[in-house]
Design a protein around this motif. Structure first.
Motif, short mmCIF file in Angstrom:
data_model
loop_
_atom_site.label_atom_id
_atom_site.label_comp_id
_atom_site.label_asym_id
_atom_site.label_seq_id
_atom_site.Cartn_x
_atom_site.Cartn_y
_atom_site.Cartn_z
N ALA A 169 0.83 -1.20 0.00
CA ALA A 169 0.00 0.00 0.00
C ALA A 169 0.86 1.25 0.00
O ALA A 169 0.55 2.22 -0.69
CB ALA A 169 -0.92 -0.01 1.21
N ASP A 172 2.04 1.66 -3.40
CA ASP A 172 0.93 2.07 -4.26
C ASP A 172 0.60 3.55 -4.08
O ASP A 172 -0.19 4.11 -4.83
CB ASP A 172 -0.31 1.22 -3.98
N GLY A 173 1.15 4.16 -3.03
CA GLY A 173 0.97 5.61 -2.89
C GLY A 173 0.28 6.06 -1.62
O GLY A 173 -0.18 7.19 -1.54
N ALA A 174 0.20 5.18 -0.62
CA ALA A 174 -0.51 5.56 0.60
C ALA A 174 0.46 6.08 1.65
O ALA A 174 1.58 5.59 1.76
CB ALA A 174 -1.27 4.36 1.15
N ARG A 178 -2.82 6.59 6.09
CA ARG A 178 -3.73 6.02 5.11
C ARG A 178 -3.62 4.48 5.15
O ARG A 178 -4.61 3.77 5.05
CB ARG A 178 -3.36 6.55 3.72
N ASP A 182 -6.77 2.23 5.69
CA ASP A 182 -7.28 1.40 4.59
C ASP A 182 -6.92 -0.07 4.72
O ASP A 182 -7.62 -0.94 4.20
CB ASP A 182 -6.72 1.90 3.25
N TYR B 98 -6.81 0.23 -6.20
CA TYR B 98 -6.30 1.00 -5.05
C TYR B 98 -5.25 2.06 -5.41
O TYR B 98 -5.37 3.22 -4.99
CB TYR B 98 -5.78 0.05 -3.97
N PRO B 99 -4.22 1.72 -6.21
CA PRO B 99 -3.23 2.76 -6.55
C PRO B 99 -3.87 3.95 -7.27
O PRO B 99 -3.43 5.08 -7.06
CB PRO B 99 -2.25 2.03 -7.48
N LYS B 101 -7.02 4.93 -6.91
CA LYS B 101 -7.84 5.62 -5.93
C LYS B 101 -6.97 6.58 -5.12
O LYS B 101 -7.35 7.72 -4.86
CB LYS B 101 -8.44 4.56 -5.01
N LEU B 102 -5.78 6.11 -4.74
CA LEU B 102 -4.89 6.95 -3.94
C LEU B 102 -4.42 8.16 -4.72
O LEU B 102 -4.02 9.16 -4.14
CB LEU B 102 -3.66 6.14 -3.50
#
Lengths: 271, 359
Positions: A169, A172-174, A178, A182, B98-99, B101-102
């Motif tokens: 995550a 993925d950019g969190a 976050r 999430d 998800y990527p 969405k972020l």
């Protein structure tokens, strides 16, 4: 033949143990339905009545305010303890900070101190603060008792979650928060629910601090039970009715936990 | 499409050195494989590029920008994990989404993109499932889809095929290679499987004990290993390594006497691959040994021969027949495939030619 014998012995033992545990509770339920005259008789042949459950809410017992006190103290304690503990547990579980182990041990070590030892200092502190006989005092004390335990419990659940998903995550950019919202929280939900319920039960059943720190306004249910020991003797039927009122919510929650507890054990990693 | 540079990057855990000051440039659009045995620092290297691990010292640059202190989310990378790192509480579609969405993409575009990618990796019928309801290969494809759903600067893959069964691994390998060709994104791939490394890589960095011991194309890594470690690590069965001396134009060891064009030297190791040797009938052949084991692999026969402590493997044609304990003579098949290594440093000192069979 031998197998059958072992089977019989096992089940006999189970029955005995179950009986020892369940019978007093069963007897309490039974007594709560008896009229005062029947309360001392060992009989199943009596006229059941719900009169006791109404009496305990009337003057002079006023169980209603105690139910409210207990519910508010336990509820608010859970609402503060669980979010804070979840974040603390996550940090303990994931961040490799220097002194992490010592810190965690310190947090846990507060649980080794017997309550009786600290009840007096608490009493003096709350007296100077003018917080004696208030719900706030009880909430503060319960938070102190419950938080380390909940941190430890939730940490166990978070430890069991795979780090891979969190790292995925983050890539993925969190952001870290976050990720917690999430990924970690949804995955740890069964564990956090279980911990919340444990936390609620601990607070709900807490007796000693409530006994010492409250007098009239903030009395909780377990302490309220003592009121049924009067000059007229122990009012068993009323005490049992109050006992049932204390037990039922906990009983229902225990059933809830059971379901989530097994989920908490089996959920988690995907390999 | 981006160049990645590691400049004097070092990683220590307390006193343990996971990666010793290494520099490496991963060129734009390249498929670089980090290959090595477990504990060689390859995964650490990749995790530092990803930002999951801090560097102890040195610099990491992605597209000429220093990223040492940037969290993973700001590095614009995508990664496929060994255990896939899927989100178990989300459906396949949500996992892939998800990527996006972020990054605040709107719902309609997200759905469209997810479907496109799902079709590409043949997951369109499974979008509503949870990861736990999928097979290993399907999970792998979800992880891949999640990585390629947006176009990152770099792909990082940490042993993505190691949890798959052998057959699926070969299929997925081809898919990965095709995907890289199609997308042209700079890719770093970690594996301990030399076959994966050989087949996928544009270049391989062979690592050992926190150091890159050779960085070159698969072809050169195979045909010109820089040192004994690479020579022994790459190739299956691995290169024959025979200890001996060079005296007056001959490499000599027990039952071995091969002409080499090299000055006299003691304590050298001769390396030669099984397929560069053949069994001949001549008595005068440079190596003599007796058959120890015969293994048919399907496309060829591996004949292992022993003479005292020296063991030599030769790859022969599939129809080759011999009996155990037969005495055989071995000669080189082609020229230019003999390697001499310095025994003490392990470094290659010469690759020399011999005339086949003739001594």
């Amino acid at each position: 033949m031998k197998k059958k014998l072992i089977w019989a012995a096992e089940h006999a033992l189970l029955v005995v143990v179950s009986f020892m545990i369940i019978f007093p509770i069963f007897w309490m339920f039974l007594t709560s339905l008896k009229r005062p005259i029947d309360a001392y008789s060992i009989t199943f042949n009596f006229q059941p009545t719900f009169e006791n459950f109404i009496t305990v809410f009337r003057d002079p017992w006023n169980l209603g305010s105690m139910v409210l006190n207990s519910a508010l103290v336990a509820g608010i304690t859970v609402m503060i303890a669980v979010p804070c503990s979840s974040l603390a547990a996550y940090s303990f579980s994931r961040f490799r900070v220097k002194g992490r182990k010592i810190l965690f041990f310190l947090v846990l070590s507060t649980q080794f101190i017997p309550a009786v030892v600290i009840v007096l200092p608490f009493f003096l502190m709350f007296r100077s603060l003018g917080l004696l006989d208030t719900r706030i005092a009880l909430i503060i004390v319960n938070l102190a008792i419950v938080t380390p335990f909940v941190i430890w419990m939730i940490k166990g659940f978070i430890d069991a979650l795979p780090v891979d998903s969190e790292e995925a995550a983050m890539i993925d950019g969190a952001s870290r928060l976050r990720v917690i919202r999430d990924i970690v929280l949804p995955m740890a939900t069964p564990g956090i629910l279980t911990s919340s319920i444990f936390c609620f039960i601990l607070t709900w059943n807490e007796f000693l601090f409530s006994l010492i720190l409250t007098r009239r306004n903030a009395v909780t249910l377990p302490v309220g039970l003592v009121n049924f020991r009067t000059e007229r003797g122990d009012l068993w039927e009323l005490m049992s009715a109050a006992g049932v009122l204390i037990t039922v919510p906990i009983f229902l929650m225990a059933i809830l936990i059971q379901k989530h507890f097994t989920r908490g054990m089996t959920a988690g990693a995907i390999k | 499409m981006t160049e990645v540079q590691l400049v004097d990057v070092e990683k220590r855990y307390g006193s343990f050195v996971a990666l010793q000051k290494q520099s490496l440039t991963i060129q734009q659009g390249e498929f670089l494989v980090l290959l090595g045995p477990s504990g060689c620092g390859k995964t650490t290297t990749m995790r530092m590029i990803a930002g999951l691990e801090e560097v102890t010292s040195g610099k990491i640059l992605i597209a000429n920008e220093l990223v040492n202190d940037k969290p993973p989310k700001d590095r614009d990378i995508a990664m496929v994990f060994q255990n896939y790192g899927l989100y178990p509480h989300m459906s396949v579609a949500q996992n892939i989404e998800y990527p996006l969405k972020l990054r605040g993409m709107d719902k309609a575009t997200r759905n469209k993109r997810v479907l496109e990618i799902a079709i590409k990796v043949e997951l369109e019928s499974l979008l509503k499932r949870r990861p736990s309801q999928l097979s290993g290969g399907q999970r792998q494809r979800v992880a891949l889809a999640r990585a390629i759903v947006r176009t990152p600067k770099i792909f990082l893959m940490d042993e993505p095929l190691s949890n798959l069964d052998a057959k699926l691994r070969v299929t997925m390998r081809a898919e990965l290679k095709h995907l890289h060709h199609e997308l042209g994104v700079t890719t770093v791939y970690v594996t301990h499987d030399q076959m994966e490394a050989m087949t996928l890589a544009s270049r391989i960095a062979v690592m050992r004990e926190g150091r890159i011991v050779q960085l070159d194309t698969p072809k050169n890594i195979y045909s010109k290993p820089d040192n004994l470690f690479v020579a022994g690590f790459i190739g299956s069965p691995s290169m024959n390594l025979i200890e001996g001396d060079v005296r007056s134009g001959f490499f000599r060891a027990t039952a071995v006497k091969i002409p080499v064009q090299f000055q006299d030297a003691t304590s050298v190791v001769l390396g030669v691959r099984p397929e560069d040797l053949k069994i001949v009938s001549k008595n005068s052949a440079p190596i003599t040994a007796s058959v120890y084991a015969i293994e048919l692999t399907g496309e060829s026969t591996l004949v292992t021969m022993k003479h005292e402590a020296t063991s030599i493997c030769v790859r022969e044609s599939a129809d080759y027949e011999a009996r155990i304990n037969d005495v055989c003579h071995i000669a080189a098949r082609t020229t230019g495939k003999l390697h001499l290594f310095d025994k003490s440093t392990g470094q290659r000192i010469s690759t020399c030619s011999v005339k086949p069979t003739k001594c």
